[in-house]
Design a protein around this motif. Structure first.
Motif, PDB file in Angstrom:
ATOM      1  N   PHE A  66      70.773 -61.237 107.369  1.00  0.00           N
ATOM      2  CA  PHE A  66      70.772 -62.681 107.189  1.00  0.00           C
ATOM      3  C   PHE A  66      71.890 -63.009 106.205  1.00  0.00           C
ATOM      4  O   PHE A  66      71.937 -62.431 105.121  1.00  0.00           O
ATOM      5  CB  PHE A  66      69.434 -63.165 106.599  1.00  0.00           C
ATOM      6  CG  PHE A  66      68.296 -63.089 107.583  1.00  0.00           C
ATOM      7  CD1 PHE A  66      67.968 -64.191 108.364  1.00  0.00           C
ATOM      8  CD2 PHE A  66      67.553 -61.925 107.710  1.00  0.00           C
ATOM      9  CE1 PHE A  66      66.910 -64.124 109.256  1.00  0.00           C
ATOM     10  CE2 PHE A  66      66.494 -61.862 108.605  1.00  0.00           C
ATOM     11  CZ  PHE A  66      66.172 -62.951 109.380  1.00  0.00           C
ATOM     12  N   TYR A  67      72.802 -63.899 106.592  1.00  0.00           N
ATOM     13  CA  TYR A  67      73.856 -64.273 105.647  1.00  0.00           C
ATOM     14  C   TYR A  67      73.679 -65.720 105.198  1.00  0.00           C
ATOM     15  O   TYR A  67      73.138 -66.554 105.911  1.00  0.00           O
ATOM     16  CB  TYR A  67      75.257 -64.012 106.207  1.00  0.00           C
ATOM     17  CG  TYR A  67      75.658 -64.816 107.414  1.00  0.00           C
ATOM     18  CD1 TYR A  67      76.199 -66.089 107.285  1.00  0.00           C
ATOM     19  CD2 TYR A  67      75.530 -64.287 108.697  1.00  0.00           C
ATOM     20  CE1 TYR A  67      76.589 -66.821 108.390  1.00  0.00           C
ATOM     21  CE2 TYR A  67      75.915 -65.013 109.804  1.00  0.00           C
ATOM     22  CZ  TYR A  67      76.438 -66.277 109.657  1.00  0.00           C
ATOM     23  OH  TYR A  67      76.819 -66.996 110.756  1.00  0.00           O
ATOM     24  N   TYR A  68      74.118 -65.950 103.968  1.00  0.00           N
ATOM     25  CA  TYR A  68      73.918 -67.223 103.285  1.00  0.00           C
ATOM     26  C   TYR A  68      75.240 -67.665 102.656  1.00  0.00           C
ATOM     27  O   TYR A  68      76.068 -66.822 102.320  1.00  0.00           O
ATOM     28  CB  TYR A  68      72.898 -67.069 102.148  1.00  0.00           C
ATOM     29  CG  TYR A  68      71.567 -66.523 102.565  1.00  0.00           C
ATOM     30  CD1 TYR A  68      70.480 -67.375 102.741  1.00  0.00           C
ATOM     31  CD2 TYR A  68      71.371 -65.159 102.756  1.00  0.00           C
ATOM     32  CE1 TYR A  68      69.238 -66.879 103.101  1.00  0.00           C
ATOM     33  CE2 TYR A  68      70.130 -64.654 103.128  1.00  0.00           C
ATOM     34  CZ  TYR A  68      69.069 -65.512 103.297  1.00  0.00           C
ATOM     35  OH  TYR A  68      67.843 -65.024 103.651  1.00  0.00           O
ATOM     36  N   PHE A 112      64.663 -69.185 108.740  1.00  0.00           N
ATOM     37  CA  PHE A 112      64.795 -67.867 108.112  1.00  0.00           C
ATOM     38  C   PHE A 112      63.433 -67.318 107.690  1.00  0.00           C
ATOM     39  O   PHE A 112      63.167 -66.126 107.837  1.00  0.00           O
ATOM     40  CB  PHE A 112      65.746 -67.937 106.922  1.00  0.00           C
ATOM     41  CG  PHE A 112      67.197 -67.768 107.295  1.00  0.00           C
ATOM     42  CD1 PHE A 112      67.681 -68.171 108.514  1.00  0.00           C
ATOM     43  CD2 PHE A 112      68.070 -67.191 106.411  1.00  0.00           C
ATOM     44  CE1 PHE A 112      69.012 -68.013 108.853  1.00  0.00           C
ATOM     45  CE2 PHE A 112      69.410 -67.014 106.735  1.00  0.00           C
ATOM     46  CZ  PHE A 112      69.876 -67.433 107.968  1.00  0.00           C
ATOM     47  N   LYS A 113      62.584 -68.165 107.165  1.00  0.00           N
ATOM     48  CA  LYS A 113      61.246 -67.734 106.756  1.00  0.00           C
ATOM     49  C   LYS A 113      60.483 -67.199 107.970  1.00  0.00           C
ATOM     50  O   LYS A 113      59.869 -66.131 107.919  1.00  0.00           O
ATOM     51  CB  LYS A 113      60.501 -68.904 106.115  1.00  0.00           C
ATOM     52  CG  LYS A 113      59.138 -68.552 105.586  1.00  0.00           C
ATOM     53  CD  LYS A 113      58.501 -69.765 104.916  1.00  0.00           C
ATOM     54  CE  LYS A 113      57.107 -69.425 104.421  1.00  0.00           C
ATOM     55  NZ  LYS A 113      56.479 -70.526 103.737  1.00  0.00           N
ATOM     56  N   PHE A 114      60.533 -67.937 109.073  1.00  0.00           N
ATOM     57  CA  PHE A 114      59.864 -67.509 110.298  1.00  0.00           C
ATOM     58  C   PHE A 114      60.459 -66.206 110.831  1.00  0.00           C
ATOM     59  O   PHE A 114      59.736 -65.285 111.209  1.00  0.00           O
ATOM     60  CB  PHE A 114      59.950 -68.611 111.363  1.00  0.00           C
ATOM     61  CG  PHE A 114      59.487 -68.159 112.711  1.00  0.00           C
ATOM     62  CD1 PHE A 114      58.130 -68.049 112.997  1.00  0.00           C
ATOM     63  CD2 PHE A 114      60.413 -67.817 113.695  1.00  0.00           C
ATOM     64  CE1 PHE A 114      57.707 -67.610 114.241  1.00  0.00           C
ATOM     65  CE2 PHE A 114      59.985 -67.384 114.937  1.00  0.00           C
ATOM     66  CZ  PHE A 114      58.629 -67.276 115.214  1.00  0.00           C
ATOM     67  N   LEU A 115      61.788 -66.122 110.862  1.00  0.00           N
ATOM     68  CA  LEU A 115      62.436 -64.921 111.403  1.00  0.00           C
ATOM     69  C   LEU A 115      62.179 -63.692 110.531  1.00  0.00           C
ATOM     70  O   LEU A 115      61.984 -62.591 111.057  1.00  0.00           O
ATOM     71  CB  LEU A 115      63.935 -65.157 111.582  1.00  0.00           C
ATOM     72  CG  LEU A 115      64.303 -66.084 112.735  1.00  0.00           C
ATOM     73  CD1 LEU A 115      65.790 -66.413 112.706  1.00  0.00           C
ATOM     74  CD2 LEU A 115      63.917 -65.457 114.069  1.00  0.00           C
ATOM     75  N   HIS A 116      62.181 -63.854 109.215  1.00  0.00           N
ATOM     76  CA  HIS A 116      61.845 -62.734 108.327  1.00  0.00           C
ATOM     77  C   HIS A 116      60.438 -62.214 108.652  1.00  0.00           C
ATOM     78  O   HIS A 116      60.232 -61.003 108.809  1.00  0.00           O
ATOM     79  CB  HIS A 116      61.899 -63.160 106.855  1.00  0.00           C
ATOM     80  CG  HIS A 116      63.219 -62.991 106.205  1.00  0.00           C
ATOM     81  ND1 HIS A 116      64.198 -63.936 106.290  1.00  0.00           N
ATOM     82  CD2 HIS A 116      63.715 -61.985 105.437  1.00  0.00           C
ATOM     83  CE1 HIS A 116      65.255 -63.525 105.601  1.00  0.00           C
ATOM     84  NE2 HIS A 116      64.989 -62.342 105.078  1.00  0.00           N
TER      85      HIS A 116
END
Length: 164
Positions: A58-60, A89-93
């Motif tokens: 994941f890039y930020y 991102f929360k869901f994918l993590h």
């Protein structure tokens, strides 16, 4: 004879209705484009992260990029986009941890370059400044090239990538 007169007129009326259909629009190149909620500025860092095993990266944006994006955009649109990224991102993590616990999750913050070392000895470099989105996901298997799945459909794309 009387009925044929009415039938002919009825068919003519139907034909006239069909001939008034909306004409297709011609592309004149003057279509209005919807502006992006913000423009991604270049990274303030030139650090590199090297990945040599299976991973979901994941890039930020870095903090300066984030400040510049906020300053150069409509506050409501910026906040809405950040809200969407946060929950995606929360869901994918959570989804990765549950469905793919053997795939490490890497959160790439404050880096500009990602170097992917493949099993055959070759490498692929991704410059995150060339990615239009400030946030994103890349998946990598050293036997393949890295792939950037669409965030809204990442769950199924991850399965195809790692199982294929």
């Amino acid at each position: 004879m009387k009925w044929s007169f009415y039938i002919v007129h009825f068919l003519a009326l139907l034909s006239a209705c069909d001939s008034r259909q909306e004409q297709p629009k011609v592309n004149t190149g003057e279509e209005k484009k919807v502006p992006a909620p913000f423009i991604k500025p270049p990274a303030s860092s030139s650090d590199t992260l090297t990945i040599d095993s299976k991973a979901a990266i994941f890039y930020y944006p870095d903090s300066l990029q984030l400040q510049k994006m906020r300053a150069g955009s409509d506050t409501a649109k910026f906040d809405a986009a950040m809200h969407e990224y946060f929950y995606l991102f929360k869901f994918l993590h959570a989804s990765l941890k549950e469905s793919w616990p053997h795939i490490p999750i890497i959160d790439a913050r404050n880096v500009r370059y990602l170097v992917f070392k493949k099993k055959d000895g070759s490498s692929e470099v991704i410059d995150l400044d060339k990615k239009p989105d400030p946030y994103g996901l890349l998946i990598f298997d050293p036997q393949k090239s890295p792939v950037q799945p669409d965030l809204s459909n990442a769950g199924s794309e991850i399965g195809f990538y790692f199982n294929g």
